[in-house]
Motif scaffolding. Structure first.
Motif, PDB file in Angstrom:
ATOM      1  N   TRP A  67       0.783  -1.232   0.000  1.00  0.00           N
ATOM      2  CA  TRP A  67       0.000   0.000   0.000  1.00  0.00           C
ATOM      3  C   TRP A  67       0.819   1.288   0.000  1.00  0.00           C
ATOM      4  CZ3 TRP A  67      -4.586  -1.330  -1.444  1.00  0.00           C
ATOM      5  CH2 TRP A  67      -5.111  -2.562  -1.047  1.00  0.00           C
ATOM      6  N   GLU A  68       1.967   1.306   0.645  1.00  0.00           N
ATOM      7  CA  GLU A  68       2.721   2.544   0.777  1.00  0.00           C
ATOM      8  C   GLU A  68       3.207   3.140  -0.544  1.00  0.00           C
ATOM      9  OE1 GLU A  68       5.202   3.953   4.524  1.00  0.00           O
ATOM     10  OE2 GLU A  68       6.340   2.541   3.285  1.00  0.00           O
ATOM     11  N   PRO A  69       3.568   2.338  -1.548  1.00  0.00           N
ATOM     12  CA  PRO A  69       4.028   2.942  -2.811  1.00  0.00           C
ATOM     13  C   PRO A  69       3.001   3.867  -3.468  1.00  0.00           C
ATOM     14  CG  PRO A  69       4.658   0.631  -2.738  1.00  0.00           C
ATOM     15  CD  PRO A  69       3.757   0.880  -1.559  1.00  0.00           C
ATOM     16  N   ILE A  70       1.732   3.687  -3.170  1.00  0.00           N
ATOM     17  CA  ILE A  70       0.704   4.545  -3.759  1.00  0.00           C
ATOM     18  C   ILE A  70       0.972   6.012  -3.409  1.00  0.00           C
ATOM     19  CG2 ILE A  70      -1.771   5.096  -3.822  1.00  0.00           C
ATOM     20  CD1 ILE A  70      -2.303   2.153  -3.095  1.00  0.00           C
ATOM     21  N   ILE A  71       1.426   6.249  -2.184  1.00  0.00           N
ATOM     22  CA  ILE A  71       1.632   7.622  -1.706  1.00  0.00           C
ATOM     23  C   ILE A  71       2.567   8.403  -2.629  1.00  0.00           C
ATOM     24  CG2 ILE A  71       2.529   9.040   0.201  1.00  0.00           C
ATOM     25  CD1 ILE A  71       1.747   6.683   2.070  1.00  0.00           C
ATOM     26  N   ASN A  72       3.572   7.737  -3.167  1.00  0.00           N
ATOM     27  CA  ASN A  72       4.598   8.412  -3.964  1.00  0.00           C
ATOM     28  C   ASN A  72       4.339   8.401  -5.466  1.00  0.00           C
ATOM     29  OD1 ASN A  72       6.164   9.027  -1.627  1.00  0.00           O
ATOM     30  ND2 ASN A  72       6.812   6.907  -1.605  1.00  0.00           N
ATOM     31  N   GLU A  73       3.192   7.906  -5.866  1.00  0.00           N
ATOM     32  CA  GLU A  73       2.851   7.882  -7.286  1.00  0.00           C
ATOM     33  C   GLU A  73       2.531   9.290  -7.784  1.00  0.00           C
ATOM     34  OE1 GLU A  73       2.789   5.487  -9.591  1.00  0.00           O
ATOM     35  OE2 GLU A  73       3.419   3.880  -8.243  1.00  0.00           O
ATOM     36  N   ASP A  74       2.816   9.511  -9.049  1.00  0.00           N
ATOM     37  CA  ASP A  74       2.538  10.819  -9.652  1.00  0.00           C
ATOM     38  C   ASP A  74       1.110  10.934 -10.182  1.00  0.00           C
ATOM     39  OD1 ASP A  74       5.106  11.815  -9.202  1.00  0.00           O
ATOM     40  OD2 ASP A  74       5.866  10.922 -11.049  1.00  0.00           O
ATOM     41  N   GLY A  75       0.526   9.806 -10.551  1.00  0.00           N
ATOM     42  CA  GLY A  75      -0.792   9.831 -11.181  1.00  0.00           C
ATOM     43  C   GLY A  75      -1.912  10.036 -10.187  1.00  0.00           C
ATOM     44  N   ASN A  76      -3.091   9.673 -10.613  1.00  0.00           N
ATOM     45  CA  ASN A  76      -4.273   9.795  -9.773  1.00  0.00           C
ATOM     46  C   ASN A  76      -4.251   8.662  -8.743  1.00  0.00           C
ATOM     47  OD1 ASN A  76      -7.056   9.350  -8.830  1.00  0.00           O
ATOM     48  ND2 ASN A  76      -7.529  11.023 -10.245  1.00  0.00           N
ATOM     49  N   LEU A  77      -4.078   9.007  -7.479  1.00  0.00           N
ATOM     50  CA  LEU A  77      -3.930   8.010  -6.415  1.00  0.00           C
ATOM     51  C   LEU A  77      -5.194   7.166  -6.242  1.00  0.00           C
ATOM     52  CD1 LEU A  77      -2.012  10.089  -3.716  1.00  0.00           C
ATOM     53  CD2 LEU A  77      -1.129   8.868  -5.702  1.00  0.00           C
ATOM     54  N   ILE A  78      -6.331   7.777  -6.444  1.00  0.00           N
ATOM     55  CA  ILE A  78      -7.599   7.044  -6.318  1.00  0.00           C
ATOM     56  C   ILE A  78      -7.708   5.991  -7.418  1.00  0.00           C
ATOM     57  CG2 ILE A  78     -10.116   7.295  -6.340  1.00  0.00           C
ATOM     58  CD1 ILE A  78      -8.623   8.342  -3.768  1.00  0.00           C
ATOM     59  N   ASP A  79      -7.326   6.357  -8.630  1.00  0.00           N
ATOM     60  CA  ASP A  79      -7.341   5.376  -9.724  1.00  0.00           C
ATOM     61  C   ASP A  79      -6.359   4.236  -9.453  1.00  0.00           C
ATOM     62  OD1 ASP A  79      -9.258   6.831 -11.084  1.00  0.00           O
ATOM     63  OD2 ASP A  79      -7.815   7.819 -12.415  1.00  0.00           O
ATOM     64  N   ILE A  80      -5.215   4.550  -8.880  1.00  0.00           N
ATOM     65  CA  ILE A  80      -4.213   3.519  -8.556  1.00  0.00           C
ATOM     66  C   ILE A  80      -4.756   2.596  -7.470  1.00  0.00           C
ATOM     67  CG2 ILE A  80      -1.906   3.138  -7.586  1.00  0.00           C
ATOM     68  CD1 ILE A  80      -1.159   5.872  -8.988  1.00  0.00           C
ATOM     69  N   LEU A  81      -5.356   3.170  -6.443  1.00  0.00           N
ATOM     70  CA  LEU A  81      -5.958   2.365  -5.381  1.00  0.00           C
ATOM     71  C   LEU A  81      -7.027   1.437  -5.951  1.00  0.00           C
ATOM     72  CD1 LEU A  81      -6.400   1.657  -2.379  1.00  0.00           C
ATOM     73  CD2 LEU A  81      -7.907   3.648  -2.234  1.00  0.00           C
ATOM     74  N   ILE A  82      -7.865   1.972  -6.804  1.00  0.00           N
ATOM     75  CA  ILE A  82      -8.925   1.163  -7.419  1.00  0.00           C
ATOM     76  C   ILE A  82      -8.325   0.024  -8.243  1.00  0.00           C
ATOM     77  CG2 ILE A  82     -10.715   1.218  -9.217  1.00  0.00           C
ATOM     78  CD1 ILE A  82     -11.566   3.960  -8.034  1.00  0.00           C
ATOM     79  N   SER A  83      -7.271   0.296  -8.989  1.00  0.00           N
ATOM     80  CA  SER A  83      -6.673  -0.766  -9.815  1.00  0.00           C
ATOM     81  C   SER A  83      -6.116  -1.891  -8.942  1.00  0.00           C
ATOM     82  CB  SER A  83      -5.593  -0.203 -10.744  1.00  0.00           C
ATOM     83  OG  SER A  83      -4.460   0.206 -10.022  1.00  0.00           O
ATOM     84  N   ILE A  84      -5.584  -1.563  -7.777  1.00  0.00           N
ATOM     85  CA  ILE A  84      -5.099  -2.605  -6.860  1.00  0.00           C
ATOM     86  C   ILE A  84      -6.266  -3.436  -6.341  1.00  0.00           C
ATOM     87  CG2 ILE A  84      -4.022  -3.017  -4.600  1.00  0.00           C
ATOM     88  CD1 ILE A  84      -2.210  -0.571  -5.230  1.00  0.00           C
ATOM     89  N   LEU A  85      -7.358  -2.777  -6.008  1.00  0.00           N
ATOM     90  CA  LEU A  85      -8.532  -3.489  -5.489  1.00  0.00           C
ATOM     91  C   LEU A  85      -9.181  -4.372  -6.549  1.00  0.00           C
ATOM     92  CD1 LEU A  85     -10.125  -0.628  -3.370  1.00  0.00           C
ATOM     93  CD2 LEU A  85      -8.760  -2.564  -2.553  1.00  0.00           C
ATOM     94  N   GLN A  86      -9.045  -4.011  -7.812  1.00  0.00           N
ATOM     95  CA  GLN A  86      -9.628  -4.807  -8.895  1.00  0.00           C
ATOM     96  C   GLN A  86      -8.785  -6.022  -9.249  1.00  0.00           C
ATOM     97  OE1 GLN A  86      -9.921  -1.564 -11.723  1.00  0.00           O
ATOM     98  NE2 GLN A  86     -12.162  -1.526 -11.503  1.00  0.00           N
ATOM     99  N   ASP A  87      -7.535  -6.031  -8.847  1.00  0.00           N
ATOM    100  CA  ASP A  87      -6.625  -7.129  -9.180  1.00  0.00           C
ATOM    101  C   ASP A  87      -6.754  -8.244  -8.150  1.00  0.00           C
ATOM    102  OD1 ASP A  87      -4.605  -8.782 -10.070  1.00  0.00           O
ATOM    103  OD2 ASP A  87      -2.982  -7.498  -9.348  1.00  0.00           O
TER     104      ASP A  87
END
Length: 189
Positions: A67-87
């Motif tokens: 989960w922690e790498p999401i914090i440092n992402e440049d893109g849309n964090l909500i979209d990244i979180l959602i993609s993890i939940l969909q996998d």
């Protein structure tokens, strides 16, 4: 090459994850690690101490790594979180979550387990709060969202969905829960 201690930690993780703490066999741990009992006592005075070390080193790191790498992402964090939940491949839906399994089994049983498990759970919540706070800063979610409440809800939903899927032996339960959780997350925008 792994050290004896690393082999014991890994074997302990595998044994406790598949059997639970109470049913975990010290003999099985030693066999998995290919280590003699005397060598184990050089590092750990008991099975409990070995399991506590494994929780501290392995489960906390697993949570941070996911989960922690999401914090440092440049893109849309909500979209990244959602993609993890969909996998769904990113979650063990047959055996459950190692942290969640131990929380269910040990939280009320032993003060040492309670302290370390709740500490990891708090760190996970802090990670989610950070993700949500950064999402606010980037105007990806509404500014009036209570990030602590939201983080608590997200974790409870994820853990509940994993548990439901494990108990029903049906990954569809997890997928259905994630659809609804993602609907909730999207409503934060």
């Amino acid at each position: 090459m792994s050290t004896v201690r690393e082999k014991l930690i890994e074997a302990t993780f595998q044994e406790v994850f598949t059997s639970g703490y109470s049913a975990a066999s010290l003999a099985n741990i030693l066999n998995r690690a290919e280590v003699k009992k005397g060598a184990m006592y050089h590092y750990f005075p008991s099975k409990k101490n070995m399991v506590l070390a494994m929780i501290n080193e392995k489960l906390e790191q697993r949570t941070k790594n996911k989960w922690e790498p999401i914090i440092n992402e440049d893109g849309n964090l909500i979209d990244i979180l959602i993609s993890i939940l969909q996998d769904t491949k990113g979650f063990n839906l047959n055996e459950g979550c190692p942290l969640g399994n131990l929380l269910q089994e040990q939280l009320g049983e032993d003060e040492d387990f309670k302290n370390i498990l709740t500490s990891i759970l708090k760190k996970w919540k802090d990670i989610f709060v950070s993700i949500l706070e950064k999402s606010k800063e980037k105007n990806q979610i509404n500014k009036d969202i209570n990030t602590l409440q939201c983080a608590t809800f997200l974790i409870a939903s994820i853990e509940g969905a994993i548990l439901l899927s494990k108990k029903s032996n049906d990954k569809q339960d997890f997928e259905d829960c994630m659809i609804q959780l993602i609907n909730y997350i999207n409503s934060l925008r």
